[in-house]
Design an enzyme around this catalytic site. Structure first.
Site, short mmCIF file in Angstrom:
data_model
loop_
_atom_site.label_atom_id
_atom_site.label_comp_id
_atom_site.label_asym_id
_atom_site.label_seq_id
_atom_site.Cartn_x
_atom_site.Cartn_y
_atom_site.Cartn_z
CG ASP A 1 -37.75 -19.20 9.27
OD1 ASP A 1 -38.10 -17.95 9.11
OD2 ASP A 1 -37.63 -19.65 10.34
CG ASP B 1 -29.04 -13.56 13.39
OD1 ASP B 1 -30.17 -12.99 13.69
OD2 ASP B 1 -28.89 -14.11 12.23
#
Length: 242
Positions: free
Chosen positions: A129, A8
């Site tokens: 998500d 990330d």
């Protein structure tokens, strides 16, 4: 089962967030390319990259870093975060990325996702998500009224590579995946489902394998040593996976 180590990116660094909260950041490395090389040296044959800056502002940001990771790693890389236009797709594929993960724009314009998948067959991944079962967008800053499974159904007729399902409540919490939600997603769509969020030990990896999970993304547990990548890869090989 395929294992994707996660990298990330925020401000050019390798970080992890807790439940997608930008204020709850842990920096693991100032050299994400070296991190990618480490996972490849330990046996990874693909990587999952997230442009957190891009997800927040709505356009790809960390191009220079992504290019270095792709070039250094030498394995196929998947990237999500802020990819919301034809130009964005062309840009990230120009960085050498193999698969682009589309989330926010998928909810706003499912027809565009289908067209993108037709233009790049097998290279577009749907990113779902979910917060309490509903789709979250814009770097998880907003929650919609659309159920996660319904979004997958809207676009499953397109030549997508897979769907990444992330349970936000589990992400970065080291509390284990939401197995029930993953099972519901697998039942709702013909697309291969990539599990994301909460995978924190080898027993959980095995449970995903036993459930017939196509792939999983592992982040914090790798960085903190709760999961050892060579052992996890041996688990999936023993089960006849990747």
């Amino acid at each position: 089962m395929i294992i994707y180590p996660a990298i990330d990116l925020l401000g050019g660094r390798c970080v992890r967030l807790v439940q997608g909260d930008y204020a709850r950041e842990t920096v693991f490395s100032d050299d994400p390319a070296a991190v990618g090389a480490r996972w490849v040296a330990e046996g990874a044959d693909r990587l999952h990259l997230v442009d957190l800056d891009g997800a927040k502002v709505g356009r790809p940001i960390n191009g220079a870093v992504v290019r270095r990771i792709v070039e250094t790693a030498g394995v196929p890389c998947q990237l999500g975060g802020g990819i919301r236009s034809d130009a964005d797709l062309a840009e990230v594929f120009g960085w050498g990325v193999r698969w682009a993960v589309l989330g926010t724009r998928a909810l706003q314009d499912p027809a565009w996702v289908r067209r993108a998948a037709e233009q790049y067959p097998g290279r577009v991944v749907l990113g779902v998500d979910a917060r309490d079962g509903f789709v979250a967008t814009d770097g998880w800053l907003n929650t919609s009224t659309t159920k996660a499974a319904d979004l997958a159904k809207m676009v499953e007729d397109a030549p997508l590579a897979a769907v990444v399902y992330t349970d936000i409540a589990r992400d970065g919490m080291m509390s284990g995946p939401n197995y029930d939600a993953l099972a519901a997603m697998r039942a709702a769509t013909r697309l291969p489902v990539i599990a994301s969020g909460g995978v924190s030990d080898h027993a959980q990896v095995q449970k995903l394998v036993d459930a017939g999970t196509y792939a999983c993304i592992i982040g914090r547990a790798l960085y903190e040593g709760q999961i050892r990548l060579p052992e996890a890869l041996a688990q999936v090989r023993t089960a006849g996976g990747a």
